[in-house]
Design a protein around this motif. Structure first.
Motif, mmCIF file in Angstrom:
data_model
loop_
_atom_site.group_PDB
_atom_site.id
_atom_site.type_symbol
_atom_site.label_atom_id
_atom_site.label_comp_id
_atom_site.label_asym_id
_atom_site.label_seq_id
_atom_site.Cartn_x
_atom_site.Cartn_y
_atom_site.Cartn_z
ATOM 1 N N GLN A 45 0.861 -1.282 0.092
ATOM 2 C CA GLN A 45 0.162 0.162 0.026
ATOM 3 C C GLN A 45 0.874 1.280 -0.132
ATOM 4 O OE1 GLN A 45 -2.530 0.198 3.335
ATOM 5 N NE2 GLN A 45 -3.129 2.336 3.016
ATOM 6 N N ALA A 49 1.954 0.620 -4.439
ATOM 7 C CA ALA A 49 0.876 1.096 -4.882
ATOM 8 C C ALA A 49 1.069 2.435 -5.447
ATOM 9 C CB ALA A 49 -0.466 1.087 -3.769
ATOM 10 N N PRO A 50 1.849 3.458 -5.029
ATOM 11 C CA PRO A 50 1.947 4.563 -5.558
ATOM 12 C C PRO A 50 2.697 4.747 -6.887
ATOM 13 C CG PRO A 50 2.535 4.741 -3.109
ATOM 14 C CD PRO A 50 2.210 3.492 -3.384
ATOM 15 N N VAL A 52 2.157 2.268 -9.074
ATOM 16 C CA VAL A 52 1.151 1.746 -10.090
ATOM 17 C C VAL A 52 0.399 3.029 -10.360
ATOM 18 C CG1 VAL A 52 -0.685 0.260 -10.443
ATOM 19 C CG2 VAL A 52 1.241 -0.488 -9.329
ATOM 20 N N THR A 53 -0.035 3.749 -9.367
ATOM 21 C CA THR A 53 -0.938 4.912 -9.607
ATOM 22 C C THR A 53 -0.325 5.955 -10.594
ATOM 23 O OG1 THR A 53 -1.990 4.620 -7.399
ATOM 24 C CG2 THR A 53 -2.234 6.567 -8.456
ATOM 25 N N THR A 54 0.941 6.098 -10.230
ATOM 26 C CA THR A 54 1.815 7.201 -10.996
ATOM 27 C C THR A 54 1.844 6.579 -12.334
ATOM 28 O OG1 THR A 54 2.950 7.767 -8.976
ATOM 29 C CG2 THR A 54 3.791 8.858 -10.889
ATOM 30 N N LEU A 56 -0.277 4.940 -13.763
ATOM 31 C CA LEU A 56 -1.265 5.346 -14.721
ATOM 32 C C LEU A 56 -1.543 6.724 -15.126
ATOM 33 C CD1 LEU A 56 -3.883 3.292 -12.479
ATOM 34 C CD2 LEU A 56 -3.171 2.566 -14.774
ATOM 35 N N TYR A 57 -1.043 7.546 -14.142
ATOM 36 C CA TYR A 57 -1.013 8.947 -14.400
ATOM 37 C C TYR A 57 -0.124 9.216 -15.889
ATOM 38 C CZ TYR A 57 -3.062 11.384 -10.316
ATOM 39 O OH TYR A 57 -3.996 11.650 -9.380
ATOM 40 N N ALA A 92 4.960 12.060 -6.585
ATOM 41 C CA ALA A 92 4.633 10.848 -5.686
ATOM 42 C C ALA A 92 5.507 10.860 -4.596
ATOM 43 C CB ALA A 92 5.119 9.517 -6.518
ATOM 44 N N ASN A 96 3.504 11.172 -0.774
ATOM 45 C CA ASN A 96 3.998 9.935 0.495
ATOM 46 C C ASN A 96 4.699 10.340 1.576
ATOM 47 O OD1 ASN A 96 2.959 6.937 -0.832
ATOM 48 N ND2 ASN A 96 3.544 8.363 -2.611
ATOM 49 N N THR A 203 -2.941 18.539 -2.195
ATOM 50 C CA THR A 203 -3.109 18.046 -3.733
ATOM 51 C C THR A 203 -3.296 19.296 -4.868
ATOM 52 O OG1 THR A 203 -4.395 16.152 -2.920
ATOM 53 C CG2 THR A 203 -5.083 16.765 -5.159
#
Length: 285
Positions: A45, A49-50, A52-54, A56-57, A92, A96, A203
């Motif tokens: 997590q 996970a960050p 993978v998320t990044t 996707l960005y 990222a 975090n 954000t």
């Protein structure tokens, strides 16, 4: 037998007032490792996970704005994918770093375990260094994971032009958000307060920092607003380390001013955080 001389009460520390006569290296290291192990136990997590998320960005913005999967649109002399990748790595890292440092003290206050941070024989400075250091460690690990994920996307080049800028802006950006995170955890009384800072402060500052665009495309008024955003200097300086070009400037001297300003800001925030920890505001009261 004559009575033994009694020690004057003036030689004793007043009740409840801690005295630290030397730097508690063991205590600092113990708290630091506790914080590192806390996020590392759920590394799926907190680290992977960050990444993978990044990624996707990167995929979404490259396909939407970059002119195709390889990012054929040219920005600052490189394709869009290579332009946006360093900014996403830095974003990222700082997000975090904030998430990690804003968690511990807040959870301690909510669960009633804040005494675990206040009672050990470590000074306020050592407490601050341990919390910030653990957050920076998580930021670096996330940065490495994100960079590795970026290399899986076609067209991304992460060759480093100025190593000093990558190291300085990466670390100073992580320290900046770590300090803000600890300050937020001191102020917050519940998770909603922390979420409000994340959603309405961190954000927006991150997304409007030039991660996905160059600020020269903005109107002059908005360029001025962007230059007042400290995260803009983190993103642009970190990108300069990879590309040799940025919104701040294309030479070391221009970027150096932003680097110095970022360092000064961190010193000011560290002094403020130390003063709050020393006062016990919202921690001991």
């Amino acid at each position: 037998m004559p009575d033994q001389p009694t020690r004057s009460a003036a030689h004793f520390t007043p009740p409840g007032q801690p005295v630290f006569r030397s730097f508690n290296t063991l205590g600092l290291w113990t708290l630091y490792m506790k914080e590192v192990r806390r996020f590392f136990k759920v590394q799926t997590q907190t680290i992977w996970a960050p990444a993978v998320t990044t990624l996707l960005y990167l995929m979404i913005f490259t396909l939407a704005l970059g002119g195709g999967a390889n990012g054929t649109r040219i920005v600052l002399g490189v394709n869009f994918a290579s332009f946006v990748a360093p900014g996403l790595i830095a974003m990222a890292m700082i997000n975090n770093s904030f998430a990690n440092s804003s968690f511990s003290l807040l959870v301690g206050k909510i669960q009633g375990t804040i005494v675990d941070y206040l009672m050990p024989p470590i000074s306020n400075g050592e407490l601050m260094v341990a919390l910030v250091g653990a957050a920076v460690t998580r930021a670096v690990l996330v940065g490495v994971a994100v960079a590795g994920a970026m290399l899986l996307w076609p067209g991304v080049s992460l060759s480093i032009a100025h190593p000093w800028a990558v190291i300085w802006f990466g670390l100073m950006g992580a320290v900046l958000l770590a300090l803000i995170g600890v300050l937020a955890s001191i102020w917050a009384e519940k998770f909603d307060h922390n979420a409000a800072i994340t959603n309405f402060v961190i954000t927006p500052l991150s997304m409007l920092s030039g991660t996905f665009y160059v600020i020269s495309n903005l109107a002059p008024a908005f360029q001025t607003v962007s230059r007042m955003n400290p995260i803009f200097y983190v993103i642009s300086g970190f990108r300069f380390g990879f590309l040799g070009k940025s919104d701040i400037g294309d030479d070391n001297l221009a970027v150096l001013h932003g680097a110095i300003g970022l360092g000064v800001l961190n010193v000011v925030l560290a002094a403020l955080l130390y003063a709050l920890l020393r006062s016990g505001w919202r921690l001991k009261n």
